[in-house]
Design a protein around this motif. Structure first.
Motif, mmCIF file in Angstrom:
data_model
loop_
_atom_site.group_PDB
_atom_site.id
_atom_site.type_symbol
_atom_site.label_atom_id
_atom_site.label_comp_id
_atom_site.label_asym_id
_atom_site.label_seq_id
_atom_site.Cartn_x
_atom_site.Cartn_y
_atom_site.Cartn_z
ATOM 1 N N LEU A 294 -23.955 49.769 -25.694
ATOM 2 C CA LEU A 294 -24.578 49.212 -26.897
ATOM 3 C C LEU A 294 -25.866 49.954 -27.201
ATOM 4 C CD1 LEU A 294 -24.336 45.397 -26.003
ATOM 5 C CD2 LEU A 294 -22.570 46.860 -27.004
ATOM 6 N N ALA B 184 -29.382 49.379 -29.103
ATOM 7 C CA ALA B 184 -30.093 48.153 -29.478
ATOM 8 C C ALA B 184 -31.579 48.416 -29.620
ATOM 9 C CB ALA B 184 -29.845 47.078 -28.422
ATOM 10 N N GLY C 171 -23.719 36.239 -30.623
ATOM 11 C CA GLY C 171 -23.701 37.028 -31.850
ATOM 12 C C GLY C 171 -24.113 38.452 -31.523
ATOM 13 N N ARG C 172 -25.010 38.997 -32.378
ATOM 14 C CA ARG C 172 -25.498 40.364 -32.171
ATOM 15 C C ARG C 172 -26.815 40.391 -31.400
ATOM 16 N NH1 ARG C 172 -23.322 45.382 -34.205
ATOM 17 N NH2 ARG C 172 -21.284 44.817 -34.962
ATOM 18 N N THR C 173 -27.202 39.255 -30.819
ATOM 19 C CA THR C 173 -28.439 39.192 -30.036
ATOM 20 C C THR C 173 -28.102 39.222 -28.553
ATOM 21 O OG1 THR C 173 -29.487 37.880 -31.758
ATOM 22 C CG2 THR C 173 -30.506 37.797 -29.573
ATOM 23 N N ALA D 273 -25.341 37.273 -24.162
ATOM 24 C CA ALA D 273 -25.136 37.675 -25.558
ATOM 25 C C ALA D 273 -24.694 36.485 -26.392
ATOM 26 C CB ALA D 273 -24.054 38.748 -25.630
ATOM 27 N N GLN E 41 -31.654 43.220 -30.612
ATOM 28 C CA GLN E 41 -30.632 43.213 -31.664
ATOM 29 C C GLN E 41 -29.722 44.417 -31.467
ATOM 30 O OE1 GLN E 41 -30.292 40.537 -33.551
ATOM 31 N NE2 GLN E 41 -32.102 39.789 -32.457
ATOM 32 N N VAL E 42 -28.427 44.156 -31.374
ATOM 33 C CA VAL E 42 -27.455 45.234 -31.171
ATOM 34 C C VAL E 42 -27.219 45.940 -32.500
ATOM 35 C CG1 VAL E 42 -25.074 45.754 -30.511
ATOM 36 C CG2 VAL E 42 -26.373 44.020 -29.258
ATOM 37 N N GLU E 43 -27.327 47.267 -32.483
ATOM 38 C CA GLU E 43 -27.171 48.033 -33.737
ATOM 39 C C GLU E 43 -25.869 48.816 -33.778
ATOM 40 O OE1 GLU E 43 -30.811 50.290 -34.134
ATOM 41 O OE2 GLU E 43 -31.942 48.469 -34.626
ATOM 42 N N LYS E 44 -25.337 49.195 -32.637
ATOM 43 C CA LYS E 44 -24.087 49.957 -32.611
ATOM 44 C C LYS E 44 -23.369 49.682 -31.293
ATOM 45 C CE LYS E 44 -24.300 53.632 -35.153
ATOM 46 N NZ LYS E 44 -23.381 53.278 -36.246
ATOM 47 N N ILE E 45 -22.040 49.599 -31.357
ATOM 48 C CA ILE E 45 -21.242 49.260 -30.179
ATOM 49 C C ILE E 45 -20.216 50.363 -29.962
ATOM 50 C CG2 ILE E 45 -19.662 47.549 -29.175
ATOM 51 C CD1 ILE E 45 -20.961 45.491 -31.146
#
Ligand SMILES: Cc1cc2nc3c(=O)[nH]c(=O)nc-3n(C[C@H](O)[C@H](O)[C@H](O)COP(=O)(O)O)c2cc1C
Length: 214
Positions: A130, A132, A42-44, A40, A151-155
């Motif tokens: 996650l 994604a 960032g959000r990638t 990982a 791309q992570v959209e929600k955690i």
């Protein structure tokens, strides 16, 4: 004189966290597969997926996924998934003991938990989940595996792992399951922390660790 020797190990699995990847099958059911090639920034999140796996064929048609991070005690559930594939018939390139399994959640004895923004469910037993979307897939390793950018959209994080009243995961509480040369490990005790850590003191009540002195 150096005490290193030249070696040709079959694998270079130095010890990375296990992730359970959930994707959607063509009939609307869901597949679940363990991987450890994931990092990982960032959000990638970038995944390495075998081209003969069902997960990559699902992602090529339906890019939504969940990435679920198990803790060490869940290793038997991970291992129950190890020789299963959602591909039917089983591709001839899969290891000899691989069998087809339509219901991986039941086979692993794990529970599915509905997601908020993507169709594949989360794994309820995993402390970090996650949601994604795969945004780029490229071939690599002479066509043997694919490199997938997500791309992570929600955690989602279990409340016991969050430093109270912050947006931080508590590194003193969270423990990944580590796949280390095909053996499962947890983490040992903390050795130190990065100069960029925003949680250097850890959880109130736990001993304060030392930062490296240059
Ligand atoms: C701990 C562990 C880590 C694994 N890591 C990977 C990986 O990083 N990439 C991969 O393609 N397969 C990995 N595998 C193998 C897949 O889980 C296996 O090929 C499985 O059959 C894939 O399921 P699928 O065909 O339904 O996608 C791993 C297996 C285990 C048990």
């Amino acid at each position: 004189m150096s005490s290193h020797i030249e070696l040709e190990p079959k694998i270079l699995y130095f010890g990375t966290p296990v992730v359970l990847v959930c994707t959607e099958n063509s009939d609307g059911s869901f597949n679940l597969a363990p991987i450890s090639s994931a990092w990982a920034l960032g959000r990638t999140i970038v995944l390495g997926l075998g081209e003969d796996g069902h997960t990559i064929s699902n992602l090529r048609s339906r890019p939504e996924l969940t990435l679920n991070y198990p803790e060490p005690h869940l290793w038997p559930a991970v291992e129950r998934l190890a020789s299963l594939t959602g591909a039917n018939p089983v591709p001839p390139t899969k290891p000899a003991r691989t069998t087809f399994e339509a219901n991986k959640f039941a086979a692993a004895r794990l529970s599915s938990q509905g997601s908020v923004g993507v169709r594949p469910p989360r794994v309820e037993e995993c402390g970090i989940q996650l949601e994604a979307r795969a945004t780029s897939i490229s071939a690599s390793g002479a066509g043997e595996f694919a490199v997938v950018e997500c791309q992570v959209e929600k955690i989602h994080v279990h409340e016991s792992l969050v430093l109270p009243n912050t947006q931080h995961i508590d590194p003193a509480q969270w423990e990944p399951l580590i796949y280390n040369f095909r053996h499962y490990f947890g983490l040992g005790p903390e050795q130190g922390f990065s100069y960029r850590s925003e949680t250097p003191a850890g959880t109130p009540g736990t001993p304060t660790k030392q930062q490296l002195t240059p």
